[in-house]
Enzyme design. Structure first.
Site, mmCIF file in Angstrom:
data_model
loop_
_atom_site.group_PDB
_atom_site.id
_atom_site.type_symbol
_atom_site.label_atom_id
_atom_site.label_comp_id
_atom_site.label_asym_id
_atom_site.label_seq_id
_atom_site.Cartn_x
_atom_site.Cartn_y
_atom_site.Cartn_z
ATOM 1 N N GLY A 187 0.526 -1.288 0.120
ATOM 2 C CA GLY A 187 0.099 -0.186 0.079
ATOM 3 C C GLY A 187 0.760 1.284 0.037
ATOM 4 O O GLY A 187 0.142 2.453 0.117
ATOM 5 N N GLY A 228 2.789 2.390 -2.450
ATOM 6 C CA GLY A 228 2.731 3.066 -3.888
ATOM 7 C C GLY A 228 3.698 2.399 -4.845
ATOM 8 O O GLY A 228 4.079 3.148 -5.727
ATOM 9 N N LYS A 229 4.077 1.107 -4.663
ATOM 10 C CA LYS A 229 5.136 0.330 -5.416
ATOM 11 C C LYS A 229 4.517 0.281 -6.934
ATOM 12 O O LYS A 229 5.397 0.559 -7.778
ATOM 13 C CB LYS A 229 5.347 -1.045 -5.034
ATOM 14 C CG LYS A 229 5.959 -1.117 -3.632
ATOM 15 C CD LYS A 229 6.122 -2.625 -3.234
ATOM 16 C CE LYS A 229 4.917 -3.343 -3.296
ATOM 17 N NZ LYS A 229 3.823 -2.853 -2.359
ATOM 18 N N THR A 230 3.350 0.143 -7.092
ATOM 19 C CA THR A 230 2.976 -0.251 -8.508
ATOM 20 C C THR A 230 2.691 1.139 -9.264
ATOM 21 O O THR A 230 3.288 1.210 -10.392
ATOM 22 C CB THR A 230 1.550 -0.876 -8.583
ATOM 23 O OG1 THR A 230 1.616 -2.298 -7.946
ATOM 24 C CG2 THR A 230 0.984 -0.979 -9.956
ATOM 25 N N SER A 231 2.367 2.194 -8.563
ATOM 26 C CA SER A 231 2.170 3.563 -9.164
ATOM 27 C C SER A 231 3.426 4.112 -9.537
ATOM 28 O O SER A 231 3.696 4.707 -10.661
ATOM 29 C CB SER A 231 1.724 4.611 -8.011
ATOM 30 O OG SER A 231 0.290 3.983 -7.614
ATOM 31 N N ASP A 278 3.851 -9.765 -8.211
ATOM 32 C CA ASP A 278 2.690 -9.987 -7.079
ATOM 33 C C ASP A 278 1.341 -10.685 -7.615
ATOM 34 O O ASP A 278 0.938 -10.386 -8.702
ATOM 35 C CB ASP A 278 2.157 -8.392 -7.198
ATOM 36 C CG ASP A 278 1.500 -8.095 -5.703
ATOM 37 O OD1 ASP A 278 0.872 -9.357 -5.150
ATOM 38 O OD2 ASP A 278 1.244 -7.215 -5.033
ATOM 39 N N THR A 305 -7.935 1.022 -6.227
ATOM 40 C CA THR A 305 -7.190 -0.116 -6.309
ATOM 41 C C THR A 305 -7.575 -0.998 -5.197
ATOM 42 O O THR A 305 -7.886 -2.138 -5.468
ATOM 43 C CB THR A 305 -5.716 0.113 -6.650
ATOM 44 O OG1 THR A 305 -5.648 0.837 -7.793
ATOM 45 C CG2 THR A 305 -4.781 -1.315 -6.555
#
Length: 572
Positions: A18, A20-23, A45, A501
């Protein structure tokens, strides 16, 4: 941005769920592609949401991202990888061996070991096989939350050592021939991960104590793996613009104090910061402006009337638990949505009423002890420790194998050194925890979504296997699924945040649970601005956007929604 300067070809993004890795990974991929590089973005993931962020349906093969030339992305799907692995292992024997033997092989390759090693093989090929990523200027990995990632990154070294030391030619996956063929690739993966000229590890965190502690722990464990080229990114930095907004002032102070008390382990790392945005960074246009300092400003939007659905009373839920005096409560959801905070709050409230309560976790990156603080009377805090459970499992299996001759025992001991054993050992511990909840309430803080689903998949496969073989601990294992399906014994709470998300991933989790015959007791929407009075423009904008997701939950996903307001310490 410090971490974007002089980058090597391979980038890893990891951190507490949560944060913000993906962002950040997607925004980096878009930035580099727009600069003319040909980029491959890979998600490792099991609960990936890269599809939603990039607005492109992905698969296990590189897919061109909509509206961004030169950018390709893929998801490593453990189930699809395992299916391909089984097919590759079994196909050469079709028409050669009897059908009964082939069915037995398929059954043996249906467990957690195959899921893990298959996903690991896919990851290793993308990392170390130059032919697989040939033609790409840059490869970016968006990884699972920390505990799973550390296990993934340690696997090349673990499997290399296991194959090198194995003398029997057998493993939990059968003959080692396939693994031996991969040994050179595994060794190459270890080399790439440790070479700062080839790989950079980007640790993403939020400006709060819990996320920074997790980042520090991750940094130390990565150093033990020989991964030294680390950069820290602090995402979601907030600066109040309304001195009369108490929430805004508290939010800014929280970030400032957390960074001033940053763990020593992180102090030597180069640091970059990213401003909080009023809008979620979903879609290409949002990703293009992700790194702009102005992203912290509230978005201009038309005034609109918005309504939010009524929240259920969490106190009544806890009253019902207290009346029953037994069973389990599980908090599930995407990493970083507050599962641990909710689990701790429920456990403490029950214990304060004089009830015997156990609080435990299945999360490989467990931080439940940090969150619980001082332990109260009647509350026992535990953790399913993989190292301890592996040793327990090995001892039990060897004790049951006293009848084996020397060769048979040597083969078994070899098998028990496999890196796959951890999943089996943790599963047994989870089964035991649920089994022992007959005379007390057990609150289970689970790992982020993907790992939890793999655990429940394991429950189903082991349930079938134990019914066939009558293994030790069969009562604990065979009773697991019926108990998880019993709403009077198991209360599963899906935790989320009022954002796109987390809500959509929670909906996917609920569908997976439905396939296993499990119905959640309700949804917990954590850290919401909706019940609060805010006047800071950015926070006002974010609160308005929450209404869309709260209404989606109430109308499409759950009849029971518990809305918890934002708190400085994340607890009520």
């Amino acid at each position: 941005m410090t971490f974007l300067e002089n980058m090597p070809r391979v980038l890893f993004f990891t951190g507490k769920g949560g944060v913000g890795k993906t962002s950040t990974a997607c925004a980096t991929a878009v930035r580099q592609a727009l600069a003319g590089e040909k980029v491959l973005l890979v998600s490792t993931d099991p609960a990936s949401n890269v599809d939603e962020v990039l607005e492109t349906r992905l698969s296990g093969e590189p897919t061109s991202v909509n509206r961004v030339e030169n950018l390709f992305a893929l998801n490593i799907d453990p189930r699809a990888a395992a299916a391909a692995y089984r097919a590759k292992a079994i196909e050469p024997y079709r028409g050669v061996l009897p059908d009964a033997v082939l069915e037995n092989m398929e059954e043996q390759l249906s467990g957690a070991c195959t899921l893990e090693v298959a996903a690991f093989d896919a990851f290793t090929e993308l990392l170390a096989d130059e032919q697989v990523t040939e033609g790409f200027d840059r490869v970016i990995f968006d990884t699972a939350p920390t505990g799973h990632t550390l296990r993934l990154l340690s696997l090349p070294r673990a499997w290399t050592g296991f194959v090198a030391d194995n003398t029997t030619g057998s493993s939990c996956l059968g003959p080692l021939a396939a693994l031996e063929k991969q040994t050179a690739l595994y060794a190459r993966a270890v080399e790439i991960l440790s070479d700062e000229n080839q790989t950079r590890l980007v640790l993403i965190t939020r400006p709060d104590d819990s996320a920074l502690k997790e980042a520090a722990r991750t940094s130390g464990e990565l150093l033990e793996l020989g991964i030294t080229n680390q950069h820290l990114v602090v995402n979601g930095m907030f600066k109040a613009t309304d001195a009369n907004d108490r929430v805004a002032i508290a939010l800014e102070a929280l970030a400032r104090n957390a960074l001033s008390d940053m763990p020593e382990q992180l102090s030597h790392l180069p640091v970059s910061t990213i401003a909080m945005s009023a809008n979620p960074p979903i879609g290409i246009e949002g990703l293009k402006t992700f790194f702009e300092s102005s992203s912290g400003k509230a978005a201009a939007e038309q005034e609109r009337v918005y309504t939010t659905p009524k929240s259920a009373d969490l106190t009544r839920f806890i009253d019902g638990l207290a009346d029953s005096g037994r069973g389990i409560v599980m908090t599930l959801g995407k990493g970083g949505v507050g599962k641990t905070s909710v689990a701790v709050m429920i456990a403490r409230r029950l214990a304060e009423r004089g009830l015997p309560v156990t609080l435990t976790t299945t999360d490989p990156a467990a931080h439940v002890h940090d969150a619980v603080g001082q332990v109260t009377d009647n509350l026992v805090v535990e953790r399913i420790n993989p190292v301890e459970e592996i040793e327990r499992y090995r001892s039990e299996v060897l004790a049951d194998a006293a009848h084996l001759d020397d060769d048979g025992r040597a083969l078994l001991e070899e098998d028990l050194r496999s890196p796959c054993i951890e999943e089996i050992a943790v599963f047994q511990a989870f089964s035991r925890t649920v089994f022992n909840a007959d005379n007390r309430i057990t609150v289970i803080d689970t790992a982020p979504t993907g790992h939890t689903i793999l655990l429940l998949d394991t429950a189903q496969s082991y349930h079938r296997e134990v019914l066939k073989r009558g293994d030790a601990h069969s009562e604990e294992v065979t009773g697991l699924l019926p108990r998880l399906r019993d709403p009077e014994f198991s209360r599963l709470l899906i935790c989320t945040l009022p954002e796109a998300t987390p809500v959509h991933e929670a909906a996917d989790l609920q569908e997976d649970l439905a396939r296993a015959g499990i119905k959640p007791a309700g949804w917990v929407v954590n850290q919401s601005l909706t019940p609060l009075e805010v006047t800071d423009p950015l926070l006002v904008s974010r609160r308005k956007r929450e209404a869309d997701y709260l209404n989606e939950i109430a109308s499409r996903h759950s009849d029971v929604m518990y809305l918890l307001p934002w708190q400085e310490n994340g607890l009520l």
